[in-house]
Design a protein around this motif. Structure first.
Motif, PDB file in Angstrom:
ATOM      1  N   LEU A  30       0.844  -1.181   0.000  1.00  0.00           N
ATOM      2  CA  LEU A  30       0.000   0.000   0.000  1.00  0.00           C
ATOM      3  C   LEU A  30       0.885   1.237   0.000  1.00  0.00           C
ATOM      4  O   LEU A  30       1.845   1.319   0.770  1.00  0.00           O
ATOM      5  CB  LEU A  30      -0.896   0.027   1.239  1.00  0.00           C
ATOM      6  N   SER A  31       0.544   2.169  -0.862  1.00  0.00           N
ATOM      7  CA  SER A  31       1.268   3.428  -0.914  1.00  0.00           C
ATOM      8  C   SER A  31       0.302   4.519  -1.360  1.00  0.00           C
ATOM      9  O   SER A  31      -0.507   4.307  -2.262  1.00  0.00           O
ATOM     10  CB  SER A  31       2.437   3.343  -1.900  1.00  0.00           C
ATOM     11  N   THR A  32       0.365   5.673  -0.719  1.00  0.00           N
ATOM     12  CA  THR A  32      -0.476   6.793  -1.131  1.00  0.00           C
ATOM     13  C   THR A  32       0.335   7.745  -1.998  1.00  0.00           C
ATOM     14  O   THR A  32       1.548   7.874  -1.856  1.00  0.00           O
ATOM     15  CB  THR A  32      -1.036   7.550   0.087  1.00  0.00           C
ATOM     16  N   CYS A  33      -0.380   8.420  -2.897  1.00  0.00           N
ATOM     17  CA  CYS A  33       0.220   9.414  -3.789  1.00  0.00           C
ATOM     18  C   CYS A  33      -0.573  10.714  -3.668  1.00  0.00           C
ATOM     19  O   CYS A  33      -1.784  10.680  -3.425  1.00  0.00           O
ATOM     20  CB  CYS A  33       0.164   8.933  -5.241  1.00  0.00           C
TER      21      CYS A  33
ATOM     22  N   ALA B 166       0.194   8.889  -9.165  1.00  0.00           N
ATOM     23  CA  ALA B 166      -0.235   7.504  -8.947  1.00  0.00           C
ATOM     24  C   ALA B 166      -0.175   6.711 -10.251  1.00  0.00           C
ATOM     25  O   ALA B 166       0.343   5.594 -10.282  1.00  0.00           O
ATOM     26  CB  ALA B 166      -1.650   7.475  -8.364  1.00  0.00           C
TER      27      ALA B 166
ATOM     28  N   LEU C 217      -9.115   9.532  -1.765  1.00  0.00           N
ATOM     29  CA  LEU C 217      -8.808   9.115  -0.408  1.00  0.00           C
ATOM     30  C   LEU C 217      -8.444  10.360   0.395  1.00  0.00           C
ATOM     31  O   LEU C 217      -7.735  11.230  -0.096  1.00  0.00           O
ATOM     32  CB  LEU C 217      -7.626   8.142  -0.453  1.00  0.00           C
TER      33      LEU C 217
ATOM     34  N   SER D 125      -6.503  11.527   3.760  1.00  0.00           N
ATOM     35  CA  SER D 125      -5.588  11.084   4.808  1.00  0.00           C
ATOM     36  C   SER D 125      -5.434  12.181   5.854  1.00  0.00           C
ATOM     37  O   SER D 125      -5.301  13.355   5.518  1.00  0.00           O
ATOM     38  CB  SER D 125      -4.215  10.757   4.229  1.00  0.00           C
TER      39      SER D 125
ATOM     40  N   GLU E 128      -5.604  12.189  -1.407  1.00  0.00           N
ATOM     41  CA  GLU E 128      -4.582  11.351  -2.020  1.00  0.00           C
ATOM     42  C   GLU E 128      -5.233  10.232  -2.828  1.00  0.00           C
ATOM     43  O   GLU E 128      -6.441  10.029  -2.769  1.00  0.00           O
ATOM     44  CB  GLU E 128      -3.682  10.729  -0.938  1.00  0.00           C
TER      45      GLU E 128
ATOM     46  N   LEU F  46      -4.690   6.005  -3.437  1.00  0.00           N
ATOM     47  CA  LEU F  46      -4.053   4.844  -2.826  1.00  0.00           C
ATOM     48  C   LEU F  46      -3.667   3.837  -3.905  1.00  0.00           C
ATOM     49  O   LEU F  46      -4.491   3.494  -4.759  1.00  0.00           O
ATOM     50  CB  LEU F  46      -5.007   4.180  -1.826  1.00  0.00           C
TER      51      LEU F  46
ATOM     52  N   GLU G  35       4.760   6.594   1.826  1.00  0.00           N
ATOM     53  CA  GLU G  35       4.183   5.464   2.556  1.00  0.00           C
ATOM     54  C   GLU G  35       4.420   4.200   1.739  1.00  0.00           C
ATOM     55  O   GLU G  35       4.205   4.176   0.532  1.00  0.00           O
ATOM     56  CB  GLU G  35       2.678   5.673   2.729  1.00  0.00           C
TER      57      GLU G  35
END
Length: 109
Positions: free
Chosen positions: A9-12, A18, A40, A42, A55, A57, A84
């Motif tokens: 999992l990584s957020t942009c 992304a 998303l 955050s 963001e 995901l 992340e």
């Protein structure tokens, strides 16, 4: 038995970064598939302050074998100072799908 698969999992910060990261990871065979979940929100603490950001995901499917290269590439591509990146190993999965992920993340000979 299939090679262990990881879900990362990584957020942009936006859809463009992304999409760029997802495309590179798949093109370079570091991920078999990347899902992009937009919209998303955050809330987090950064440098002593509580912040909030919209963001996207990334759900990145990769093999355990490809993880370290994926990690290095994500750090190089990501616009955040500290991206992340969390990896979890699923307890089980459809064997054919797990084999597909493993196959798509093996280097081509």
């Amino acid at each position: 038995m299939p090679m262990p698969v990881l879900i990362c999992l990584s957020t942009c910060p936006d859809a463009a970064s992304a999409e760029r990261i997802a495309t590179v990871l798949v093109e370079e065979r570091l991920a078999a598939c990347v899902n992009i979940l937009p919209c998303l929100r955050s809330v987090y603490r950064w440098q002593g302050e509580v912040e909030a950001a919209d963001e996207a995901l990334l759900l990145i499917k990769t093999s355990a074998e490809a993880y370290h290269a994926l990690q290095a590439r994500l750090i190089a591509l990501h616009p955040h100072e500290l991206p992340e990146l969390l990896a979890v190993e699923p307890a089980t999965g459809l064997p054919a799908y797990l084999e597909w992920v493993a196959g798509q993340t093996r280097p081509l000979d």
